[in-house]
Write an enzyme that holds these catalytic residues in place. Structure first.
Site, PDB file in Angstrom:
ATOM      1  CD  GLN A   1      17.682  -6.196   5.779  1.00 43.11           C
ATOM      2  OE1 GLN A   1      17.235  -6.858   6.835  1.00 43.11           O
ATOM      3  NE2 GLN A   1      17.992  -5.214   5.659  1.00 43.11           N
TER       4      GLN A   1
ATOM      5  CE  LYS B   1       9.666  -6.120   6.415  1.00 48.66           C
ATOM      6  NZ  LYS B   1       9.706  -4.521   6.376  1.00 48.66           N
TER       7      LYS B   1
ATOM      8  CD  GLU C   1      13.821  -4.212   5.319  1.00 50.60           C
ATOM      9  OE1 GLU C   1      12.556  -5.051   5.851  1.00 50.60           O
ATOM     10  OE2 GLU C   1      13.840  -4.002   4.140  1.00 50.60           O
TER      11      GLU C   1
ATOM     12  CB  ALA D   1      -2.983  -7.302   8.640  1.00 45.14           C
ATOM     13  CG  PHE D   2      -0.547 -10.032   2.849  1.00 44.01           C
ATOM     14  CD1 PHE D   2       0.565  -9.830   3.635  1.00 44.01           C
ATOM     15  CD2 PHE D   2      -0.291 -10.597   1.883  1.00 44.01           C
ATOM     16  CE1 PHE D   2       1.759 -10.321   3.254  1.00 44.01           C
ATOM     17  CE2 PHE D   2       0.788 -11.250   1.184  1.00 44.01           C
ATOM     18  CZ  PHE D   2       1.841 -11.175   2.093  1.00 44.01           C
ATOM     19  CG  LEU D   3      -2.468  -3.548   2.347  1.00 38.01           C
ATOM     20  CD1 LEU D   3      -1.978  -2.230   1.801  1.00 38.01           C
ATOM     21  CD2 LEU D   3      -3.548  -2.954   3.240  1.00 38.01           C
TER      22      LEU D   3
ATOM     23  CG  ASP E   1      14.734   2.520   2.723  1.00 36.94           C
ATOM     24  OD1 ASP E   1      15.531   2.805   1.878  1.00 36.94           O
ATOM     25  OD2 ASP E   1      14.380   1.265   2.912  1.00 36.94           O
TER      26      ASP E   1
ATOM     27  CD  GLU F   1       2.607  -0.153  -2.966  1.00 33.24           C
ATOM     28  OE1 GLU F   1       1.731  -0.667  -2.641  1.00 33.24           O
ATOM     29  OE2 GLU F   1       3.499  -0.929  -3.056  1.00 33.24           O
TER      30      GLU F   1
ATOM     31  CG  ASP G   1       8.233  -1.618   2.317  1.00 34.36           C
ATOM     32  OD1 ASP G   1       8.329  -2.734   2.963  1.00 34.36           O
ATOM     33  OD2 ASP G   1       8.439  -1.537   1.064  1.00 34.36           O
TER      34      ASP G   1
END
Length: 567
Positions: free
Chosen positions: A248, A264, A285, A369-371, A437, A442, A457
């Site tokens: 998606q 998203k 999602e 927020a991005f890692l 899902d 990680e 996710d």
């Protein structure tokens, strides 16, 4: 023979005509700009679309907008955080960003008007009034003051922190690129003579990265987390690109202070349940599931979900007009209802039939927020031992083998350390959301196997409030293992004064898109929490408390000086 030659000549002429038309179409915007002359810069179109305009004016506006801004000849690549459904994409995912020279022009070009409708909700939810927070009393504050939420971490060494502020952070791409962060209240004299600024002067997204350690993504009392949530909602968007991988559409948003977030967009309303005949891998999602997952993770005191906030985005000014992704830009159109729509490119649900439409050009979405970049903080992707088969007929091994957990306990890294117990935490987290899902997870590579699991996710959670998928609890029921801290917090959240649904309702009220969850989803949290405690009670009755509950609260275990073996 003559007819055959004429046929070949005819085909050649058709081919030449097609090539000529294709070249003319590509050169048309440049020719129009040249024909407009020097005055075009003063009298060109404003690139801001009004939904009331006719659909035919949309195409002309797009052409003129492209002619004025111009596409860059070269895109810079940056390794980005993997939030996709493909486990290997974290090694190859990149974003298309503007060249450094284009940033100033982009900042001047983006001027946002304060629209009164930005504060309005796209959807009115009928939440249960008994779950609403009580005025004058904060259950959430009382929860975080409880001794279970005051457990201190062991002293952190350089090996326990993801970055060393004095050495590693100056190699950060954005830090070396420009130390003068576009931030209000920042003065030049705050920077040291060496060109390195104090950590407090960094933008909140970078301070969030600096705070990551072996035991948590962010600390309980750190104000940076709340400040970062505000930035996700208020920071000006300067660049938009599509995220590679996944079934998606997901967008990568870059902000004025160079922070980035995964967007998203809203695909379903809050009260829409997943149809009963849908497979878990066929569902959409949900943007509100990502928001709710962050708040649930924090209430459970896991703190393994990156900060997520809801935002109402102007599709014209904040996506279409700032993107430099041609493939995304070309998918914008006006619907018959006179709403702005786009669909982008992805594996499955990117077409006019699955277009994302605004009202008329406002759309809800979650911003995660991005890692840190993978080039600076590598992460290792692990296959979830209780991963589902993702097949309509075949079952996974754990679904047919009741002794499956015994095999897992003998397999590294689940034979030592806290990894198996972290899987149990993730299982409880997923069951409360109804998320089926969880195929991979990680960890940060620097910390080896003795670290926490990152809960990424979560968009397929909160799909059904009328059904509890008990199979998600298979790891817990098969292994009968849980941390003492987790067990006690679950018992605490089952009490009336710390009721999980009430805490979630209060926490979610702070989000810009509140109400985030439909009322029955809040009630389902309490029901599922009781089911988790029933499974643990059955395990304790069968195997004994000492065999089921791993004590992680005593002084020896809290130091975590060495990995602990499983019983």
């Amino acid at each position: 023979m003559i007819l055959f030659r004429k046929f070949r000549v005819l085909i050649l002429m058709v081919f030449l005509i097609a090539c000529t038309m294709h070249i003319m179409i590509d050169l048309l915007p440049k020719l129009e700009r040249r024909a407009a002359g020097p005055s075009a810069g003063n009298s060109g179109c404003s690139c801001s679309h009004k939904p009331s305009e006719e659909p035919k004016s949309w195409g002309m506006q797009r052409a003129m907008s492209a002619a004025e801004s111009g596409w860059p000849n070269k895109h810079t690549l940056r390794i980005l955080q993997d939030f996709s459904n493909e486990p290997s994409s974290n090694l190859t995912s990149h974003s298309l960003e503007k060249n450094t020279g284009d940033k100033t022009e982009a900042f001047k070009r983006l001027e946002f008007a304060k629209d009164a409708e930005v504060q309005k909700r796209l959807i009115k939810d009928k939440s249960d009034s008994k779950n609403l927070p009580v005025k004058g009393f904060s259950r959430l504050s009382a929860l975080f003051e409880h001794p279970l939420y005051k457990v201190e971490l062991p002293p952190l060494t350089d090996d326990d922190t993801l970055f060393n502020v004095n050495t590693d952070i100056r190699f950060y791409p954005k830090a070396t690129e420009n130390q003068e962060w576009p931030r209000e209240g920042t003065e030049e004299d705050e920077y040291a003579p060496t060109g390195e600024s104090a950590a407090d002067s960094y933008p909140n997204w970078l301070r969030f990265h600096i705070g990551i350690n072996r035991y948590e993504l962010y600390s309980r009392q750190d104000p940076v987390t709340d400040e970062l949530l505000k930035d996700l909602v208020t920071q000006r968007i300067t660049s938009v690109a599509m995220k590679s991988g996944g079934t998606q559409l997901k967008l990568i948003l870059t902000f004025q202070n160079y922070g980035q977030a995964l967007f998203k967009p809203m695909k379903q309303t809050r009260e829409q349940e997943t149809p009963p005949d849908f497979f878990y891998f066929s569902d959409f999602e949900r943007h509100n599931a990502e928001i709710a997952a962050f708040h649930l993770d924090r209430i459970l005191d896991f703190r393994r979900v990156p900060p997520v906030a809801g935002r109402l985005v102007n599709m014209t000014k904040e996506i279409r007009d700032v993107t430099r992704d041609k493939k995304l830009w070309r998918t914008f159109f006006i619907s018959p209802a006179n709403n702005v729509c786009f669909y982008g490119e992805c594996s499955y649900y990117c077409s006019t039939e699955h277009a994302l439409c605004g009202k008329p050009d406002q759309i809800e979405g979650s911003l995660a927020a991005f890692l840190p970049d993978l080039a600076l903080a590598k992460r290792k992707t692990w296959r979830n031992p209780w991963r589902r088969s993702y097949h309509k007929r075949k079952k996974a091994e754990w679904e047919v083998d009741p002794d499956y957990c015994d095999e897992v306990k003998q397999t590294p890294p689940y034979d030592t350390g806290t990894r198996l117990l972290d899987i149990m935490d993730m299982t409880i987290f997923d069951f409360l959301m109804g998320n089926m899902d969880r195929h991979h997870y990680e960890t940060f590579e620097k910390f080896g196997n003795d670290t926490f699991i990152i809960h990424l996710d979560n968009g397929r959670g909160f799909g059904k409030y009328s059904h509890d998928e008990v199979s998600i609890l298979a790891p817990l029921s098969q292994c009968c293992r849980v941390k003492r801290s987790t067990h006690q917090r679950l018992q605490l959240l089952a009490k009336e004064e710390y009721k999980l649904s009430g805490l979630m309702a209060e926490s979610l009220e702070r989000d810009r898109l509140a109400p985030v969850l439909f009322g029955p989803h809040l009630q389902a949290l309490d029901r599922r929490l009781r089911l988790v405690l029933q499974v643990l009670a059955a395990c304790i009755e069968k195997e004994g408390y000492a065999s089921v509950v791993e004590d992680d609260l005593d002084e020896e275990n809290s130091r975590r000086t060495a990995p602990r073996g499983t019983r």
